[in-house]
Scaffold this motif. Structure first.
Motif, mmCIF file in Angstrom:
data_model
loop_
_atom_site.group_PDB
_atom_site.id
_atom_site.type_symbol
_atom_site.label_atom_id
_atom_site.label_comp_id
_atom_site.label_asym_id
_atom_site.label_seq_id
_atom_site.Cartn_x
_atom_site.Cartn_y
_atom_site.Cartn_z
ATOM 1 N N ALA A 56 0.670 -1.211 0.020
ATOM 2 C CA ALA A 56 0.013 -0.237 0.315
ATOM 3 C C ALA A 56 0.931 0.714 -0.263
ATOM 4 C CB ALA A 56 -1.045 -0.037 0.879
ATOM 5 N N GLY A 57 2.164 1.053 0.157
ATOM 6 C CA GLY A 57 2.882 2.000 0.029
ATOM 7 C C GLY A 57 4.079 2.753 1.477
ATOM 8 N N LEU A 58 3.234 1.721 2.331
ATOM 9 C CA LEU A 58 4.231 2.230 3.591
ATOM 10 C C LEU A 58 5.572 2.255 3.753
ATOM 11 C CD1 LEU A 58 0.592 2.628 4.757
ATOM 12 C CD2 LEU A 58 1.228 1.932 6.462
ATOM 13 N N THR A 59 6.022 2.693 4.956
ATOM 14 C CA THR A 59 7.195 2.629 4.855
ATOM 15 C C THR A 59 7.318 1.609 6.039
ATOM 16 O OG1 THR A 59 7.533 4.532 6.597
ATOM 17 C CG2 THR A 59 7.500 5.125 4.241
ATOM 18 N N LEU A 60 8.628 1.326 6.122
ATOM 19 C CA LEU A 60 8.570 0.041 6.844
ATOM 20 C C LEU A 60 8.458 0.925 8.237
ATOM 21 C CD1 LEU A 60 11.782 -2.418 6.157
ATOM 22 C CD2 LEU A 60 9.105 -2.323 6.232
ATOM 23 N N GLY A 61 8.783 2.213 8.536
ATOM 24 C CA GLY A 61 8.987 3.441 9.811
ATOM 25 C C GLY A 61 7.371 3.242 10.928
ATOM 26 N N GLU A 62 6.670 3.298 9.123
ATOM 27 C CA GLU A 62 5.399 3.810 9.696
ATOM 28 C C GLU A 62 4.914 2.591 9.710
ATOM 29 O OE1 GLU A 62 5.265 7.466 6.126
ATOM 30 O OE2 GLU A 62 4.595 5.516 5.733
ATOM 31 N N ILE A 63 4.944 0.892 9.559
ATOM 32 C CA ILE A 63 4.275 0.201 10.165
ATOM 33 C C ILE A 63 5.132 -0.190 10.860
ATOM 34 C CG2 ILE A 63 4.408 -2.483 9.415
ATOM 35 C CD1 ILE A 63 4.919 -2.114 6.578
ATOM 36 N N GLY A 64 6.192 0.278 11.493
ATOM 37 C CA GLY A 64 6.768 0.160 12.547
ATOM 38 C C GLY A 64 5.709 0.395 13.930
ATOM 39 N N THR A 65 5.513 1.931 13.770
ATOM 40 C CA THR A 65 4.884 3.256 14.471
ATOM 41 C C THR A 65 3.305 1.531 14.998
ATOM 42 O OG1 THR A 65 6.186 4.801 13.836
ATOM 43 C CG2 THR A 65 3.545 4.819 15.188
ATOM 44 N N ILE A 66 2.403 1.696 13.430
ATOM 45 C CA ILE A 66 1.081 0.733 13.833
ATOM 46 C C ILE A 66 1.628 -0.709 14.696
ATOM 47 C CG2 ILE A 66 -0.914 0.151 12.361
ATOM 48 C CD1 ILE A 66 0.263 1.698 9.857
ATOM 49 N N LEU A 67 2.655 -1.584 14.769
ATOM 50 C CA LEU A 67 2.554 -2.494 14.853
ATOM 51 C C LEU A 67 2.954 -2.102 16.708
ATOM 52 C CD1 LEU A 67 4.675 -4.290 12.670
ATOM 53 C CD2 LEU A 67 2.161 -4.479 13.631
ATOM 54 N N GLU A 68 3.459 -0.915 17.126
ATOM 55 C CA GLU A 68 4.084 -0.300 18.144
ATOM 56 C C GLU A 68 2.551 0.360 18.642
ATOM 57 O OE1 GLU A 68 6.819 2.635 17.740
ATOM 58 O OE2 GLU A 68 8.610 1.092 17.963
ATOM 59 N N MET A 69 1.959 1.003 18.369
ATOM 60 C CA MET A 69 0.285 1.192 19.233
ATOM 61 C C MET A 69 -0.523 0.573 19.020
ATOM 62 S SD MET A 69 -0.056 4.571 15.804
ATOM 63 C CE MET A 69 -1.904 5.189 17.404
ATOM 64 N N LYS A 70 -0.501 -1.041 18.175
ATOM 65 C CA LYS A 70 -1.010 -2.111 18.782
ATOM 66 C C LYS A 70 -0.751 -2.350 20.186
ATOM 67 C CE LYS A 70 -4.852 -2.193 15.212
ATOM 68 N NZ LYS A 70 -5.840 -2.593 15.931
ATOM 69 N N ALA A 71 0.606 -3.075 19.761
ATOM 70 C CA ALA A 71 0.562 -3.316 20.951
ATOM 71 C C ALA A 71 1.183 -2.833 22.732
ATOM 72 C CB ALA A 71 2.258 -3.660 21.167
ATOM 73 N N ALA A 72 0.154 -1.584 22.774
ATOM 74 C CA ALA A 72 -0.376 -0.533 23.791
ATOM 75 C C ALA A 72 -1.190 -0.059 23.332
ATOM 76 C CB ALA A 72 0.723 0.906 22.956
ATOM 77 N N GLY A 73 -1.665 -1.012 22.341
ATOM 78 C CA GLY A 73 -2.995 -1.032 23.011
ATOM 79 C C GLY A 73 -4.519 -0.018 22.170
#
Length: 212
Positions: A56-73
């Motif tokens: 979809a064009g997201l960078t690995l940094g952007e994906i990492g932020t999403i995953l961090e937010m998910k991990a934090a609930g």
């Protein structure tokens, strides 16, 4: 499952999977008694998500932020919407730039087909391109206006990406740079193609007030 099977199921190479682990996007797997990495169903879901987000064009940094937010609930919906809008604006801007480049090439090609090669005697330049150079000289090479807008609500990189994408996609905007520390938007634009009010409106449509 071993890394080879994970690669087969997800369509992602083993080298890329290892890279995701190094980047912290994929949790390091456990190891079997024989020392081989072992992955579970959660790893499959995670790799597929990263794969689709990259597509979809997201960078690995952007994906990492999403995953961090998910991990934090935390909820990621609004954040992801902002990312997608930013990337869409960037694509729109690139499409506009490509359209202008195509029109320029078509003009050169049409002229080249009309000209007689025997008349091209200038040793320093091609007669097909020379008229465009002369026209630019007459019109002036720098038609841009610079302005710096104060936007007090800027506070993070998400704000920066959203505003640079929205303003940068406007026809006539040459460059835009958002400073998070200074909470400003610096814009270089052609007043004959886009107005300052239109730039301010683009900022306000993203939910930010312009102070000046």
């Amino acid at each position: 499952m071993k890394i080879g099977e994970l690669a087969r199921i997800t369509g992602v190479s083993t080298a890329t999977i290892r890279f995701y682990e190094q980047m912290g996007l994929l949790t390091a797997p456990g190891r079997a008694a024989n020392g081989y990495r072992t992955y579970d169903g959660a790893s499959v879901d995670r790799v597929r998500f990263i794969r689709d987000a990259r597509a979809a064009g997201l960078t690995l940094g952007e994906i990492g932020t999403i995953l961090e937010m998910k991990a934090a609930g935390e909820s990621t919906c609004e954040h992801v919407i902002g990312l997608l809008e930013t990337h869409l604006h960037a694509i729109d801007r690139q499409a506009a730039e490509l359209a202008r480049a195509r029109a320029r090439l078509q003009e050169m090609l049409d002229r080249a087909r009309r000209l007689d090669p025997a008349t091209c005697v200038d040793p320093n330049r091609c007669q097909t391109i020379a008229p465009l150079i002369e026209r630019e000289r007459k019109e002036g090479t720098d038609m841009s206006t610079q302005t710096v807008l104060n936007v007090p609500e800027i506070h993070c990189n998400h704000c920066k990406m959203s505003l640079e994408g929205a303003v940068g996609s406007l026809e006539g905007v040459a460059s835009v740079e958002v400073s998070v520390p200074e909470r400003t938007v610096a814009v270089s634009f052609d007043e004959s193609r886009v107005s300052l009010d239109a730039i301010k409106s683009a900022i306000e449509e993203q939910g930010y007030a312009v102070a000046n």
